[in-house]
Design a protein around this motif. Structure first.
Motif, PDB file in Angstrom:
ATOM      1  N   ALA A  22       0.828  -1.202   0.000  1.00 52.65           N
ATOM      2  CA  ALA A  22       0.000   0.000   0.000  1.00 52.65           C
ATOM      3  C   ALA A  22       0.864   1.255   0.000  1.00 52.65           C
ATOM      4  O   ALA A  22       0.541   2.245  -0.674  1.00 52.65           O
ATOM      5  CB  ALA A  22      -0.935  -0.009   1.208  1.00 52.65           C
ATOM      6  N   MET A  23       1.970   1.238   0.739  1.00 54.73           N
ATOM      7  CA  MET A  23       2.909   2.364   0.716  1.00 54.73           C
ATOM      8  C   MET A  23       3.486   2.560  -0.681  1.00 54.73           C
ATOM      9  O   MET A  23       3.808   3.681  -1.077  1.00 54.73           O
ATOM     10  CB  MET A  23       4.033   2.122   1.721  1.00 54.73           C
ATOM     11  N   GLY A  24       3.618   1.444  -1.414  1.00 51.96           N
ATOM     12  CA  GLY A  24       4.146   1.504  -2.774  1.00 51.96           C
ATOM     13  C   GLY A  24       3.116   1.882  -3.820  1.00 51.96           C
ATOM     14  O   GLY A  24       3.421   1.915  -5.012  1.00 51.96           O
ATOM     15  N   GLY A  25       1.887   2.149  -3.395  1.00 52.56           N
ATOM     16  CA  GLY A  25       0.861   2.620  -4.313  1.00 52.56           C
ATOM     17  C   GLY A  25      -0.106   1.571  -4.806  1.00 52.56           C
ATOM     18  O   GLY A  25      -0.969   1.857  -5.651  1.00 52.56           O
ATOM     19  N   TYR A  26      -0.030   0.344  -4.285  1.00 53.82           N
ATOM     20  CA  TYR A  26      -0.872  -0.745  -4.766  1.00 53.82           C
ATOM     21  C   TYR A  26      -2.151  -0.900  -3.946  1.00 53.82           C
ATOM     22  O   TYR A  26      -2.137  -0.693  -2.724  1.00 53.82           O
ATOM     23  CB  TYR A  26      -0.090  -2.061  -4.749  1.00 53.82           C
ATOM     24  N   SER A  27      -3.219  -1.290  -4.631  1.00 51.98           N
ATOM     25  CA  SER A  27      -4.454  -1.660  -3.946  1.00 51.98           C
ATOM     26  C   SER A  27      -4.273  -3.065  -3.387  1.00 51.98           C
ATOM     27  O   SER A  27      -3.869  -3.975  -4.118  1.00 51.98           O
ATOM     28  CB  SER A  27      -5.635  -1.635  -4.919  1.00 51.98           C
ATOM     29  N   VAL A  28      -4.577  -3.242  -2.101  1.00 60.49           N
ATOM     30  CA  VAL A  28      -4.299  -4.503  -1.423  1.00 60.49           C
ATOM     31  C   VAL A  28      -5.561  -5.052  -0.773  1.00 60.49           C
ATOM     32  O   VAL A  28      -6.244  -4.347  -0.017  1.00 60.49           O
ATOM     33  CB  VAL A  28      -3.209  -4.332  -0.336  1.00 60.49           C
ATOM     34  N   SER A  29      -5.863  -6.309  -1.077  1.00 57.23           N
ATOM     35  CA  SER A  29      -6.932  -7.022  -0.384  1.00 57.23           C
ATOM     36  C   SER A  29      -6.280  -7.850   0.715  1.00 57.23           C
ATOM     37  O   SER A  29      -5.472  -8.733   0.427  1.00 57.23           O
ATOM     38  CB  SER A  29      -7.689  -7.935  -1.350  1.00 57.23           C
ATOM     39  N   LEU A  30      -6.630  -7.578   1.959  1.00 50.18           N
ATOM     40  CA  LEU A  30      -6.030  -8.262   3.103  1.00 50.18           C
ATOM     41  C   LEU A  30      -7.061  -9.204   3.722  1.00 50.18           C
ATOM     42  O   LEU A  30      -8.045  -8.753   4.313  1.00 50.18           O
ATOM     43  CB  LEU A  30      -5.531  -7.243   4.127  1.00 50.18           C
ATOM     44  N   GLY A  64      -3.534   8.718   4.983  1.00 45.39           N
ATOM     45  CA  GLY A  64      -4.927   8.444   4.633  1.00 45.39           C
ATOM     46  C   GLY A  64      -5.049   7.648   3.351  1.00 45.39           C
ATOM     47  O   GLY A  64      -5.821   6.674   3.279  1.00 45.39           O
ATOM     48  N   ASN A  65      -4.304   8.041   2.325  1.00 41.01           N
ATOM     49  CA  ASN A  65      -4.353   7.324   1.045  1.00 41.01           C
ATOM     50  C   ASN A  65      -3.820   5.904   1.173  1.00 41.01           C
ATOM     51  O   ASN A  65      -4.348   4.969   0.562  1.00 41.01           O
ATOM     52  CB  ASN A  65      -3.555   8.076  -0.017  1.00 41.01           C
ATOM     53  N   ILE A  66      -2.766   5.727   1.958  1.00 41.96           N
ATOM     54  CA  ILE A  66      -2.206   4.386   2.162  1.00 41.96           C
ATOM     55  C   ILE A  66      -3.237   3.491   2.839  1.00 41.96           C
ATOM     56  O   ILE A  66      -3.464   2.347   2.416  1.00 41.96           O
ATOM     57  CB  ILE A  66      -0.913   4.453   2.996  1.00 41.96           C
ATOM     58  N   MET A  67      -3.873   4.012   3.876  1.00 46.06           N
ATOM     59  CA  MET A  67      -4.886   3.235   4.587  1.00 46.06           C
ATOM     60  C   MET A  67      -6.051   2.874   3.659  1.00 46.06           C
ATOM     61  O   MET A  67      -6.580   1.752   3.709  1.00 46.06           O
ATOM     62  CB  MET A  67      -5.406   4.016   5.795  1.00 46.06           C
ATOM     63  N   ASP A  68      -6.434   3.806   2.791  1.00 47.53           N
ATOM     64  CA  ASP A  68      -7.565   3.562   1.887  1.00 47.53           C
ATOM     65  C   ASP A  68      -7.259   2.472   0.868  1.00 47.53           C
ATOM     66  O   ASP A  68      -8.188   1.855   0.325  1.00 47.53           O
ATOM     67  CB  ASP A  68      -7.934   4.854   1.156  1.00 47.53           C
ATOM     68  N   ARG A  69      -5.982   2.236   0.604  1.00 49.16           N
ATOM     69  CA  ARG A  69      -5.607   1.217  -0.385  1.00 49.16           C
ATOM     70  C   ARG A  69      -5.726  -0.199   0.181  1.00 49.16           C
ATOM     71  O   ARG A  69      -5.656  -1.167  -0.572  1.00 49.16           O
ATOM     72  CB  ARG A  69      -4.174   1.447  -0.872  1.00 49.16           C
ATOM     73  N   ILE A  70      -5.888  -0.329   1.494  1.00 47.42           N
ATOM     74  CA  ILE A  70      -5.976  -1.645   2.122  1.00 47.42           C
ATOM     75  C   ILE A  70      -7.430  -1.958   2.457  1.00 47.42           C
ATOM     76  O   ILE A  70      -8.069  -1.259   3.242  1.00 47.42           O
ATOM     77  CB  ILE A  70      -5.121  -1.700   3.408  1.00 47.42           C
ATOM     78  N   ARG A  71      -7.945  -3.016   1.845  1.00 49.39           N
ATOM     79  CA  ARG A  71      -9.316  -3.449   2.124  1.00 49.39           C
ATOM     80  C   ARG A  71      -9.273  -4.783   2.862  1.00 49.39           C
ATOM     81  O   ARG A  71      -8.568  -5.711   2.456  1.00 49.39           O
ATOM     82  CB  ARG A  71     -10.113  -3.595   0.831  1.00 49.39           C
ATOM     83  N   LEU A  72     -10.037  -4.874   3.944  1.00 48.15           N
ATOM     84  CA  LEU A  72     -10.082  -6.089   4.751  1.00 48.15           C
ATOM     85  C   LEU A  72     -11.193  -7.023   4.280  1.00 48.15           C
ATOM     86  O   LEU A  72     -12.277  -6.566   3.907  1.00 48.15           O
ATOM     87  CB  LEU A  72     -10.304  -5.737   6.221  1.00 48.15           C
ATOM     88  N   PHE A  73     -10.897  -8.336   4.322  1.00 49.13           N
ATOM     89  CA  PHE A  73     -11.876  -9.339   3.925  1.00 49.13           C
ATOM     90  C   PHE A  73     -11.898 -10.479   4.932  1.00 49.13           C
ATOM     91  O   PHE A  73     -10.856 -10.866   5.465  1.00 49.13           O
ATOM     92  CB  PHE A  73     -11.531  -9.915   2.539  1.00 49.13           C
ATOM     93  N   ASP A  74     -13.096 -11.032   5.142  1.00 48.28           N
ATOM     94  CA  ASP A  74     -13.219 -12.223   5.987  1.00 48.28           C
ATOM     95  C   ASP A  74     -13.602 -13.446   5.160  1.00 48.28           C
ATOM     96  O   ASP A  74     -13.749 -14.547   5.694  1.00 48.28           O
ATOM     97  CB  ASP A  74     -14.230 -12.005   7.112  1.00 48.28           C
ATOM     98  N   VAL A  75     -13.749 -13.267   3.848  1.00 50.83           N
ATOM     99  CA  VAL A  75     -14.036 -14.362   2.925  1.00 50.83           C
ATOM    100  C   VAL A  75     -12.933 -14.379   1.866  1.00 50.83           C
ATOM    101  O   VAL A  75     -12.749 -13.396   1.139  1.00 50.83           O
ATOM    102  CB  VAL A  75     -15.415 -14.196   2.253  1.00 50.83           C
ATOM    103  N   MET A  76     -12.215 -15.496   1.761  1.00 48.99           N
ATOM    104  CA  MET A  76     -11.068 -15.563   0.865  1.00 48.99           C
ATOM    105  C   MET A  76     -11.450 -15.321  -0.599  1.00 48.99           C
ATOM    106  O   MET A  76     -10.752 -14.606  -1.327  1.00 48.99           O
ATOM    107  CB  MET A  76     -10.358 -16.911   0.994  1.00 48.99           C
ATOM    108  N   LYS A  77     -12.529 -15.915  -1.022  1.00 47.96           N
ATOM    109  CA  LYS A  77     -12.961 -15.776  -2.417  1.00 47.96           C
ATOM    110  C   LYS A  77     -13.106 -14.314  -2.813  1.00 47.96           C
ATOM    111  O   LYS A  77     -12.676 -13.904  -3.906  1.00 47.96           O
ATOM    112  CB  LYS A  77     -14.282 -16.518  -2.630  1.00 47.96           C
TER     113      LYS A  77
END
Length: 315
Positions: A22-30, A64-77
């Protein structure tokens, strides 16, 4: 080109890997199945980012932008179905990772690259249940802790991987300012951990033999060999000192140094007593409750100072 990344596991390594991307500018699904970890991970990441901003590694206005790039998921699919690259940071259990890779092979798009953060398990065994096509897009990408600070990532190139995929991953890590090491053979520990364990074996042996105090042994390392290792590798140091000297000293010392094939008894004894280091308040050194957070902060301060300094001497 890789645009979307997924990280599986939001623990010590996983959240730091997601943070780095996310710091590197990527959208991340966690993805994190444990609710308690999932509930606190965003707070943990924000605290770490604020600390990096305090140290002028990033700017406060970027948080703020870094945090916004990280989305949390509880379902792997939901986390992996549309991403280009998945890296798992789950517990070091072969059966678990075999099942995970098999699941990912079914859930992910054909072009998605699969990676494991392991340094101890065999890639060929982890890939046992995935398709031949996916095996050409599966690899080990081993990070060092703390992942959002340490520059090193070891990349496997064991013969299964499509060369274009390897080059794509190498470019990915360079874009987020990581230093990559190509590992050519599937061996336990890869490169860095094997070097570290060789050094640790002799350090623990010196403690066991009461040759010096823990404080002095660490001092000898910090202000001797490690002082040079901070800016130069072992092979460069050997060349600078003279290979004839290194050969002579090796002949004189290696036969009397520790060569055991398992962890030091003193280390196992401490573990059996519940002395696990800073996590329990006592290891080779003691840590009061008030000291623990301060010790962690000072430890990371030194890593960040070294990170900044390293930018000036990268070849």
């Amino acid at each position: 080109m890789i645009k979307r990344v997924a990280v599986l596991g939001a623990g010590t390594m996983g959240h730091g890997i997601a943070e780095a991307f996310a710091m590197g500018g990527y959208s991340v699904s966690l993805y994190e199945p444990c609710e308690s970890i999932r509930d606190r991970v965003k707070k943990t990441i924000r605290i770490e980012l604020e600390y990096l901003a305090d140290q002028e590694v990033i700017r406060f206005e970027e948080i703020g932008n870094i945090m916004d790039r990280i989305r949390l998921f509880d379902v792997m699919k939901n986390a992996v179905h549309d991403v280009d690259y998945v890296i798992e940071a789950t517990p070091e259990n072969l059966e678990l990772k075999q099942k995970l890779f098999q699941t990912l092979d079914n859930l992910c798009k054909p072009h998605t690259i699969l990676a494991s953060n392991t340094s101890s398990l065999s890639l060929s065994e982890m890939m046992l249940h995935i398709t031949p096509e996916r095996k050409t897009r599966t690899m080990i990408c081993h990070w060092y802790s703390p992942a959002h600070i340490m520059p090193l990532v070891e990349l496997s190139n064991f013969g299964n991987l499509n060369e274009a995929v390897y080059e794509e991953i190498e470019k990915l890590y360079r874009r987020i300012n990581k230093q990559t090491v190509k590992v050519k053979k599937d061996v336990p520990g890869l490169v860095a951990n094997r070097i570290q364990q060789g050094l640790a074996r002799e350090v623990f042996s010196l403690i066991e033999q009461e040759i010096a105090s823990p404080e002095d042994i660490d001092k000898a390392l910090k202000f001797g060999p490690a002082f040079r290792y901070a800016t130069a590798g072992q092979l460069e140091i050997a060349d600078m000192g003279g290979l004839d000297i290194w050969a002579t000293v090796g002949d004189n010392l290696l036969s009397v140094m520790d060569n055991r094939q398992e962890a030091s008894p003193i280390l196992k004894n401490m573990v059996n007593q519940g002395k696990l280091g800073i996590k329990t308040g006592e290891g080779f050194f003691s840590y009061s409750d008030k000291e623990i957070e301060l010790k962690k902060k000072k430890f990371n301060n030194k890593l960040i100072l070294q990170l900044k300094t390293s930018q000036h001497y990268i070849d």
